[in-house]
Write an enzyme that holds these catalytic residues in place. Sequence first.
Site, PDB file in Angstrom:
ATOM      1  N   HIS A   1      -3.016   7.180   7.233  1.00 20.93           N
ATOM      2  CA  HIS A   1      -2.016   8.117   6.682  1.00 20.93           C
ATOM      3  C   HIS A   1      -2.697   9.405   6.203  1.00 20.93           C
ATOM      4  O   HIS A   1      -2.153  10.494   6.385  1.00 20.93           O
ATOM      5  CB  HIS A   1      -1.289   7.489   5.485  1.00 20.93           C
TER       6      HIS A   1
ATOM      7  N   GLY B   1       0.838  -1.188   0.000  1.00 19.48           N
ATOM      8  CA  GLY B   1       0.000   0.000   0.000  1.00 19.48           C
ATOM      9  C   GLY B   1       0.873   1.238   0.000  1.00 19.48           C
ATOM     10  O   GLY B   1       2.082   1.165   0.272  1.00 19.48           O
TER      11      GLY B   1
ATOM     12  N   GLN C   1       2.729  10.121   1.837  1.00 15.67           N
ATOM     13  CA  GLN C   1       4.052   9.470   1.924  1.00 15.67           C
ATOM     14  C   GLN C   1       4.964   9.902   0.775  1.00 15.67           C
ATOM     15  O   GLN C   1       6.176   9.760   0.864  1.00 15.67           O
ATOM     16  CB  GLN C   1       3.905   7.939   1.927  1.00 15.67           C
TER      17      GLN C   1
ATOM     18  N   HIS D   1      -4.754   1.126   7.477  1.00 11.15           N
ATOM     19  CA  HIS D   1      -3.419   1.720   7.659  1.00 11.15           C
ATOM     20  C   HIS D   1      -3.258   2.914   6.706  1.00 11.15           C
ATOM     21  O   HIS D   1      -2.765   3.974   7.104  1.00 11.15           O
ATOM     22  CB  HIS D   1      -2.370   0.634   7.386  1.00 11.15           C
ATOM     23  N   GLU D   2      -3.702   2.742   5.446  1.00 13.88           N
ATOM     24  CA  GLU D   2      -3.525   3.806   4.439  1.00 13.88           C
ATOM     25  C   GLU D   2      -4.459   4.993   4.705  1.00 13.88           C
ATOM     26  O   GLU D   2      -4.061   6.149   4.549  1.00 13.88           O
ATOM     27  CB  GLU D   2      -3.750   3.263   3.022  1.00 13.88           C
TER      28      GLU D   2
ATOM     29  N   CYS E   1       5.685  -0.165   7.713  1.00 16.43           N
ATOM     30  CA  CYS E   1       5.345   1.080   7.018  1.00 16.43           C
ATOM     31  C   CYS E   1       6.550   1.513   6.199  1.00 16.43           C
ATOM     32  O   CYS E   1       7.674   1.509   6.714  1.00 16.43           O
ATOM     33  CB  CYS E   1       4.975   2.161   8.035  1.00 16.43           C
ATOM     34  N   LEU E   2       6.298   1.888   4.946  1.00 16.97           N
ATOM     35  CA  LEU E   2       7.415   2.299   4.082  1.00 16.97           C
ATOM     36  C   LEU E   2       8.028   3.617   4.568  1.00 16.97           C
ATOM     37  O   LEU E   2       9.168   3.922   4.213  1.00 16.97           O
ATOM     38  CB  LEU E   2       6.940   2.415   2.626  1.00 16.97           C
TER      39      LEU E   2
HETATM   40  O1  K1U Z   1       1.642   2.441   3.972  1.00 13.93           O
HETATM   41  C1  K1U Z   1       2.725   1.892   3.890  1.00 13.93           C
HETATM   42  O2  K1U Z   1       3.692   2.377   4.426  1.00 13.93           O
HETATM   43  C2  K1U Z   1       2.868   0.594   3.141  1.00 13.93           C
HETATM   44  C3  K1U Z   1       2.823  -0.612   4.052  1.00 13.93           C
HETATM   45  C4  K1U Z   1       1.394  -1.114   4.117  1.00 13.93           C
HETATM   46  C5  K1U Z   1       1.043  -2.061   5.228  1.00 13.93           C
HETATM   47  C6  K1U Z   1       1.835  -3.129   5.575  1.00 13.93           C
HETATM   48  C7  K1U Z   1       1.464  -4.004   6.577  1.00 13.93           C
HETATM   49  C8  K1U Z   1       0.282  -3.817   7.213  1.00 13.93           C
HETATM   50  C9  K1U Z   1      -0.512  -2.762   6.883  1.00 13.93           C
HETATM   51  C10 K1U Z   1      -0.142  -1.888   5.873  1.00 13.93           C
HETATM   52  C11 K1U Z   1       3.731  -1.680   3.456  1.00 13.93           C
HETATM   53  O3  K1U Z   1       3.516  -2.132   2.379  1.00 13.93           O
HETATM   54  S1  K1U Z   1       5.080  -2.198   4.412  1.00 13.93           S
HETATM   55  C12 K1U Z   1       5.814  -3.490   3.410  1.00 13.93           C
HETATM   56  C13 K1U Z   1       5.052  -4.769   3.416  1.00 13.93           C
HETATM   57  O4  K1U Z   1       4.176  -4.950   4.230  1.00 13.93           O
HETATM   58  C14 K1U Z   1       5.371  -5.812   2.427  1.00 13.93           C
HETATM   59  C15 K1U Z   1       6.445  -5.715   1.583  1.00 13.93           C
HETATM   60  C16 K1U Z   1       6.707  -6.720   0.660  1.00 13.93           C
HETATM   61  C17 K1U Z   1       5.907  -7.817   0.582  1.00 13.93           C
HETATM   62  C18 K1U Z   1       4.832  -7.928   1.422  1.00 13.93           C
HETATM   63  C19 K1U Z   1       4.555  -6.936   2.343  1.00 13.93           C
HETATM   64 ZN    ZN Z   2       2.484   3.302   6.234  1.00 17.27          ZN
END
Ligand code: K1U
Ligand code: ZN
Length: 173
Positions: free
Chosen positions: A141, A46, A51, A137-138, A95-96
């Site tokens: 944000h 996401g 972001q 989560h999004e 979270c990225l």
């Molecule tokens: O919003 C963001 O920062 C993105 C975030 C979204 C998220 C992850 C986990 C739970 C709720 C929301 C991410 O994508 S973090 C990276 C991640 O979860 C992932 C990366 C590669 C493969 C699978 C998952």
């Molecule tokens: Zn996030």
Amino acid sequence: MSVRSILIHPDPRLKKLCDPVAVISPEIGKLAEDMLETMYDAPGIGLAAPQVAVMKRLLVMDCVKDPETPPRPMVLINPVITWSSEDRSTYEEGCLSIPEQYADVERPAAVRVRWTGLDGREAEEEFKGLWATCVQHEIDHLDGKLFIDYLRPLKRQMITRRMEKLKRERARG
Ligand code: K1U
Ligand code: ZN
């Protein structure tokens, strides 16, 4: 399409309430395309507009993890949660904007969300499992909220200090 740079916590822009998208202009279309490319490149499941330093209510997501299942890139403009389930689920979120930090967060297990698509049409869908966690989560944000805001102050402080250190190191090069 281009990969945009992702803001890292702490950053005041990640704490702000975003503005609704008033018009679905070509710039909004380009933003959505870039955000999808940025999300897949990271990689993530996401990404919300603040972001990438755009203070608008737009998010992208694709929670398909199984390589055998076709991808499902979604673009949600002005999303609103219209219903949340009573039952809750806990997921270890990342979270990225807070790289390499993970923590358990409890949220409603299912939600109904209404949004406008890139074609200007209204849509509504019920999300469950990882999709429900991700869309909440999004949307957080877009309201200036991070998953660490659900944690105990001490744990949140520890993660924030780690991110400050990471940003200092990145700035030094
Ligand atoms: O919003 C963001 O920062 C993105 C975030 C979204 C998220 C992850 C986990 C739970 C709720 C929301 C991410 O994508 S973090 C990276 C991640 O979860 C992932 C990366 C590669 C493969 C699978 C998952
Ligand atoms: Zn996030």
